[in-house]
Design a protein around this motif. Structure first.
Motif, PDB file in Angstrom:
ATOM      1  N   UNK A  61      46.707  39.045  49.734  1.00  0.00           N
ATOM      2  CA  UNK A  61      45.729  39.985  49.189  1.00  0.00           C
ATOM      3  C   UNK A  61      44.992  39.391  48.008  1.00  0.00           C
ATOM      4  N   UNK A  62      45.727  38.728  47.132  1.00  0.00           N
ATOM      5  CA  UNK A  62      45.108  38.061  45.980  1.00  0.00           C
ATOM      6  C   UNK A  62      44.190  36.934  46.459  1.00  0.00           C
ATOM      7  N   UNK A  63      44.625  36.177  47.466  1.00  0.00           N
ATOM      8  CA  UNK A  63      43.784  35.105  48.015  1.00  0.00           C
ATOM      9  C   UNK A  63      42.498  35.673  48.619  1.00  0.00           C
ATOM     10  N   UNK A  64      42.575  36.831  49.253  1.00  0.00           N
ATOM     11  CA  UNK A  64      41.379  37.474  49.821  1.00  0.00           C
ATOM     12  C   UNK A  64      40.389  37.808  48.709  1.00  0.00           C
ATOM     13  N   UNK A  65      40.894  38.368  47.617  1.00  0.00           N
ATOM     14  CA  UNK A  65      40.020  38.722  46.490  1.00  0.00           C
ATOM     15  C   UNK A  65      39.415  37.465  45.870  1.00  0.00           C
ATOM     16  N   UNK A  66      40.247  36.445  45.668  1.00  0.00           N
ATOM     17  CA  UNK A  66      39.752  35.191  45.084  1.00  0.00           C
ATOM     18  C   UNK A  66      38.721  34.516  45.993  1.00  0.00           C
ATOM     19  N   UNK A  67      38.937  34.597  47.303  1.00  0.00           N
ATOM     20  CA  UNK A  67      37.981  33.969  48.224  1.00  0.00           C
ATOM     21  C   UNK A  67      36.618  34.645  48.144  1.00  0.00           C
ATOM     22  N   UNK A  68      36.592  35.966  47.976  1.00  0.00           N
ATOM     23  CA  UNK A  68      35.313  36.660  47.833  1.00  0.00           C
ATOM     24  C   UNK A  68      34.655  36.287  46.507  1.00  0.00           C
ATOM     25  N   UNK A  69      35.445  36.184  45.456  1.00  0.00           N
ATOM     26  CA  UNK A  69      34.890  35.901  44.127  1.00  0.00           C
ATOM     27  C   UNK A  69      34.405  34.461  43.968  1.00  0.00           C
ATOM     28  N   UNK A  70      35.142  33.507  44.538  1.00  0.00           N
ATOM     29  CA  UNK A  70      34.856  32.099  44.267  1.00  0.00           C
ATOM     30  C   UNK A  70      34.363  31.304  45.469  1.00  0.00           C
ATOM     31  N   UNK A  71      34.122  31.955  46.595  1.00  0.00           N
ATOM     32  CA  UNK A  71      33.711  31.233  47.795  1.00  0.00           C
ATOM     33  C   UNK A  71      32.401  30.479  47.579  1.00  0.00           C
ATOM     34  N   UNK A  72      31.424  31.132  46.963  1.00  0.00           N
ATOM     35  CA  UNK A  72      30.112  30.490  46.802  1.00  0.00           C
ATOM     36  C   UNK A  72      30.211  29.198  46.001  1.00  0.00           C
ATOM     37  N   UNK A  73      30.979  29.212  44.938  1.00  0.00           N
ATOM     38  CA  UNK A  73      31.141  28.009  44.112  1.00  0.00           C
ATOM     39  C   UNK A  73      31.816  26.890  44.927  1.00  0.00           C
ATOM     40  N   UNK A  74      32.848  27.254  45.659  1.00  0.00           N
ATOM     41  CA  UNK A  74      33.553  26.284  46.501  1.00  0.00           C
ATOM     42  C   UNK A  74      32.625  25.753  47.593  1.00  0.00           C
ATOM     43  N   UNK A  75      31.895  26.646  48.249  1.00  0.00           N
ATOM     44  CA  UNK A  75      30.986  26.269  49.335  1.00  0.00           C
ATOM     45  C   UNK A  75      29.929  25.292  48.829  1.00  0.00           C
TER      46      UNK A  75
END
Length: 177
Positions: A61-75
């Motif tokens: 669940x925490x990974x899901x939230x982090x992926x939404x928050x930081x996906x653009x920077x990682x991408x």
């Protein structure tokens, strides 16, 4: 008007990144990727929760939230790395070489170490200007890159393009971040 400039790796990288940022399909893929990754984490989190593995369910669940928050920077950082590899493989022999470009009344004449080229001005759709470069977009989808580094006559270039009725689209605040 004759221009002489040298393209470096950063010029090619900015061209590729600008093209990606200007592409509607690339933006769509980025948005979809963010939510597919979050959905993946939520799916596994729910499965773990249903099998009474609460700790791992919370982690997913925490990974899901982090992926939404930081996906653009990682991408975007991955795109820089990926495009840099492509540039090193595809343009290594053009990096650091002198390029010459001349606007005549009917043609855009280009020259580099491989030879000369001649493009009808009527095939130029527009010129995109970003802080460090001009990108001359052609009707066939390809582009020419003009590096602003070392050019002393930027205002003359803009005046020449306007005189030839070539639209200049300014993206002077553009940056890949």
């Amino acid at each position: 008007m004759k221009l002489e400039f040298i393209l470096d790796e950063k010029d090619f990288l900015e061209y590729h990144l600008f093209s990606i940022s200007d592409n509607k399909n690339a933006k769509k893929i980025e948005r979809i990727g963010k939510f597919v990754l979050a959905g993946f984490f939520i799916y596994f989190g729910l499965n773990l929760y249903n099998s009474d593995n609460i700790e791992l369910a919370i982690l997913f669940g925490v990974l899901a939230i982090l992926s939404v928050l930081f996906f653009n920077k990682f991408y975007k950082s991955r795109m820089i790395k990926h495009q840099s590899k492509i540039i090193k493989n595809s343009y290594s022999k053009r990096i650091g070489e002198k390029e010459t470009m001349e606007f005549t009344s009917d043609y855009l004449m280009t020259e580099d170490k491989t030879g000369q080229g001649k493009t009808k001005l009527s095939e130029i759709e527009c010129v995109n200007e970003i802080p460090n470069n001009f990108f001359i977009k052609l009707s066939n989808g390809s582009s020419f890159i003009i590096s602003k580094k070392g050019l002393k006559n930027l205002d003359q270039l803009k005046e020449k393009l306007e005189a030839l009725n070539i639209p200049i689209i300014e993206h002077l605040n553009w940056e890949w971040n």
